[in-house]
Write a protein that holds these residues in place. Structure first.
Motif, PDB file in Angstrom:
ATOM      1  N   SER A 155      15.912  21.888  39.833  1.00  0.00           N
ATOM      2  CA  SER A 155      15.073  21.219  38.845  1.00  0.00           C
ATOM      3  C   SER A 155      15.882  20.718  37.656  1.00  0.00           C
ATOM      4  N   GLU A 156      16.746  21.568  37.119  1.00  0.00           N
ATOM      5  CA  GLU A 156      17.538  21.193  35.940  1.00  0.00           C
ATOM      6  C   GLU A 156      18.522  20.063  36.254  1.00  0.00           C
ATOM      7  N   GLU A 208      10.271  14.184  42.867  1.00  0.00           N
ATOM      8  CA  GLU A 208       9.737  15.480  42.469  1.00  0.00           C
ATOM      9  C   GLU A 208      10.579  16.582  43.086  1.00  0.00           C
ATOM     10  N   GLU A 265      16.609  16.869  36.616  1.00  0.00           N
ATOM     11  CA  GLU A 265      16.242  16.364  35.291  1.00  0.00           C
ATOM     12  C   GLU A 265      17.435  15.706  34.598  1.00  0.00           C
ATOM     13  N   LYS A 300      17.833  12.317  36.152  1.00  0.00           N
ATOM     14  CA  LYS A 300      16.771  11.432  35.673  1.00  0.00           C
ATOM     15  C   LYS A 300      17.099  10.945  34.266  1.00  0.00           C
ATOM     16  N   ASP A 301      17.571  11.855  33.427  1.00  0.00           N
ATOM     17  CA  ASP A 301      17.937  11.507  32.057  1.00  0.00           C
ATOM     18  C   ASP A 301      19.050  10.458  32.059  1.00  0.00           C
ATOM     19  N   TYR A 323      24.648  16.907  29.767  1.00  0.00           N
ATOM     20  CA  TYR A 323      23.230  17.254  29.670  1.00  0.00           C
ATOM     21  C   TYR A 323      23.069  18.774  29.533  1.00  0.00           C
TER      22      TYR A 323
END
Length: 190
Positions: A174-175, A136, A178, A181-182, A36
């Motif tokens: 955060s990254e 979140e 993400e 999540k991806d 990612y």
């Protein structure tokens, strides 16, 4: 990267030295997270980043006291490139017996995100949804601050990793969230 090992072959090597599903899943997760990040920062080497993430803890299950040291011998026996070896063992710099410092951006991201994937995965399991998809950043930060939560995951290493990258901690959190999540979207076909 002309002689880069194929993902399925690397996975077989991981499974040869790791029998516990947790260690295999961790390798797959870190591999996905690395790919990612590679797609953002070094797309032409995304497969290499993923292989490094997949194999970064190759020796941990069998040789936890020699982590990132025994790995060199194992990887050479398996015919893996010195570039893969050096990149994987760099995540243990200053923590295990590894003397290879993470210098490249890919190595710094591996160092920074390895432990963090554990915290994110544990936090997801605590959610009613058992998922990262509805997590979140503020929820992750709360778990990150709780030193008793996922206590085996070093917050100091994560902070040091963010600093080595020149990123704010929130950016790394955060990254990486993400990325996970991806991964979950991909495997749930969402």
């Amino acid at each position: 990267m002309d002689n880069l090992i194929k993902y399925d072959d690397a996975l077989e090597i991981l499974k040869k030295y790791n029998k516990e599903s947790f260690h295999i899943q961790h390798g797959e997760t870190v591999g996905y997270v690395m790919k990612y990040f590679a797609l953002k920062y070094d797309p032409e080497n995304a497969d290499f980043w993923q292989i490094v993430g997949l194999l970064h803890d190759l020796d941990f299950e069998m040789y936890p006291d020699q982590h990132c040291v025994k790995q060199v011998e194992i990887m050479r026996q398996e015919g893996l490139s010195e570039e893969i070896i050096n990149s994987t063992i760099s995540h243990g710099y200053g923590l295990t017996g590894s003397t290879v410092k993470p210098e490249k951006q890919m190595e710094k991201i591996l160092f920074a995100s390895d432990e963090l994937t554990g915290i994110i995965g544990a936090a997801a399991l605590m959610r009613p949804s058992k998922s990262t998809l509805d997590m979140e950043l503020k929820s992750l930060k709360k778990k990150f601050k709780d030193k008793k939560f996922a206590a085996g995951c070093s917050r100091d290493v994560i902070r040091q990793g963010a600093e080595n990258l020149g990123w704010e901690l929130d950016e790394l959190l955060s990254e990486t969230l993400e990325a996970m999540k991806d991964m979950e979207r991909k495997f749930k076909n969402i």
